[in-house]
Design an enzyme around this catalytic site. Structure first.
Site, mmCIF file in Angstrom:
data_model
loop_
_atom_site.group_PDB
_atom_site.id
_atom_site.type_symbol
_atom_site.label_atom_id
_atom_site.label_comp_id
_atom_site.label_asym_id
_atom_site.label_seq_id
_atom_site.Cartn_x
_atom_site.Cartn_y
_atom_site.Cartn_z
ATOM 1 N NE ARG A 91 20.240 1.415 2.092
ATOM 2 C CZ ARG A 91 20.368 2.424 2.977
ATOM 3 N NH1 ARG A 91 19.967 3.432 2.966
ATOM 4 N NH2 ARG A 91 21.393 2.197 3.989
ATOM 5 C CG ASP A 122 0.352 -2.631 -12.714
ATOM 6 O OD1 ASP A 122 1.269 -2.468 -13.544
ATOM 7 O OD2 ASP A 122 0.597 -3.473 -11.762
HETATM 8 C C1 PLP Z 1 4.570 -8.890 -13.069
HETATM 9 C C2 PLP Z 1 3.783 -7.919 -12.526
HETATM 10 C C3 PLP Z 1 3.803 -7.076 -11.460
HETATM 11 C C4 PLP Z 1 5.110 -7.453 -10.347
HETATM 12 O O1 PLP Z 1 6.188 -7.215 -10.840
HETATM 13 P P1 PLP Z 1 7.583 -8.063 -10.295
HETATM 14 O O2 PLP Z 1 8.665 -7.323 -11.177
HETATM 15 O O3 PLP Z 1 7.342 -9.502 -10.972
HETATM 16 O O4 PLP Z 1 7.885 -7.844 -9.055
HETATM 17 C C5 PLP Z 1 3.066 -6.252 -11.103
HETATM 18 N N1 PLP Z 1 1.986 -5.729 -11.887
HETATM 19 C C6 PLP Z 1 1.740 -6.594 -13.163
HETATM 20 C C7 PLP Z 1 0.698 -6.163 -13.950
HETATM 21 C C8 PLP Z 1 2.796 -7.448 -13.400
HETATM 22 O O5 PLP Z 1 2.559 -8.318 -14.724
#
Ligand code: PLP
Length: 378
Positions: A48, A173
């Site tokens: 972990r 993101d």
């Molecule tokens: C899919 C996605 C997430 C979340 O990711 P997971 O791996 O499904 O938890 C976050 N931001 C964007 C833009 C995504 O497309």
């Protein structure tokens, strides 16, 4: 300094020092033998806290984003959760975009809010709107560009400056673009978030997430929370993401080329009322995207004449585009955001149009994709 394609294949991937294996082994193990109490051989004690396969991926991810530190998680949302609980404490305020991954909105509005963190929504494609949303207690501004599912574009450098002037950190993101097409840290972002499930993994066979930062103090806090909370990427999942990353550059070139042909075809189609693709000169974010991205990516959304029923019907009529959530794999996917990925945003400021269809354009022969879409549109 090596170029991106080279870094993707080599960073964190030195041949195994024991056997010479050219691919890092999958260290499918929970604990490590100690030479005397506290005598760690490679610095590893328990998986972990750290695992060599995960370390290889984390070094690779840091290099891809040209950051100092990468951290790999069990999913994109696990990475987001760790980040939000590191950046924010009760009484703090967070700005989120009016177009974002539905799960990000759900995490903020249904989970993080319960811990006493305030949040508000801003159109981050308008830097003035971000400035207006800042409060004295704002600690972070969250941006997704291109955004999901409306493909909106935020000027990362402009918003970074505004966030920093207001004493807040900027989170980007970068899932839709991938680090091959866009490197937010170089544009001023403090932290990059990825769902490695998408383009980094690239083959629809793994769920994972990542954070990358160049802020050493923040990296240490994040690493502490990663271990304290425990939602880490497992060894096999880490290995799958590394394998995907090696072909990221060639895949993104093809995704972008195919998506741009699809966007052109849809623009000319009489049953399509609007095409959302940052590569189209008519897109309001086109110039900003051209400035901060290498190419425009593989995601295309469009609105269909005839409303929700017509949009759902198109999603159910394609044969090559598979009806399904997620994105970023080699195979093309189609979905109806209003009823699928963004159902949790219904009734909120992040609600999406009912006649919207989202495509994750894969790397198949583009002629076959165009034929499939024309037939489904009828
Ligand atoms: C899919 C996605 C997430 C979340 O990711 P997971 O791996 O499904 O938890 C976050 N931001 C964007 C833009 C995504 O497309």
């Amino acid at each position: 300094m090596n170029r991106f394609e080279t870094v993707a294949i080599h960073a964190g991937q030195e041949p195994d020092p024991v056997t010479g294996a050219v691919v890092p082994p999958i260290h499918q193990v929970s604990t490590f033998k100690q030479d005397g109490v506290g005598g760690l051989r490679g610095g590893y004690e328990y998986s972990r806290s750290a695992n060599p396969t995960r370390t290889a991926l984390e070094e690779n991810l840091a290099a891809l984003e040209d950051g100092r530190r990468g951290l790999a998680f069990a999913s994109g949302l696990a990475a987001e959760d760790c980040l939000l609980r590191t950046l924010l404490v009760p009484g703090d305020h967070l700005v989120i975009p009016n177009d974002a991954y539905g799960g990000t909105f759900r995490l903020v509005s249904k989970v993080v809010e319960r811990w006493g963190v305030a949040w508000s929504v801003a159109d981050t494609s308008d830097p003035a709107a971000v400035r207006a949303a800042l409060r004295p207690e704002t600690k972070a501004v969250w941006v997704e560009t291109p955004s999901n599912p409306l493909l909106g574009i935020t000027d990362i450098a402009a918003v970074a400056q505004i966030a920093h002037e207001g004493g807040a950190r900027l989170v980007v993101d970068n899932t839709f673009a991938s680090p091959y097409l866009q490197q937010p840290l170089a544009l001023g972002a403090d932290v990059v978030v990825h769902s490695t499930t998408k383009y980094l993994g690239g083959h629809s066979d793994v769920v994972g997430g990542a954070l990358v930062t160049s802020d050493e103090a923040l990296a240490q806090e994040l690493a502490f929370h990663q271990n304290a909370m425990g939602a880490v990427a497992g060894p096999f999942d880490s290995w799958l993401v590394m394998r995907g990353v090696k072909t990221l550059a060639v895949r993104m070139d093809r995704h972008s080329a195919n998506a741009s042909r699809v966007a052109e075809m849809l623009t000319a189609h009489p049953r399509v009322t609007r095409v959302l693709y940052p590569g189209l000169p008519s897109h309001p974010g086109h110039e900003t995207a051209a400035k901060q991205m290498r190419d425009f990516g593989g995601m295309v959304s469009f609105r269909v004449e005839g409303g929700e029923e017509a949009a759902v019907a198109v999603c159910e009529r394609t044969r090559l585009f598979t009806l399904g959530e997620s994105l970023g794999g080699v195979e093309s996917l189609i979905e109806h955001p209003g009823r699928m990925t963004h159902a949790s945003a219904a009734g909120s400021a992040l609600e999406v149009p009912a006649d919207l269809v989202r495509l994750s354009v894969g790397i198949e022969a583009v002629e076959d994709l165009l034929t499939d879409l024309s037939e489904a549109l009828g």
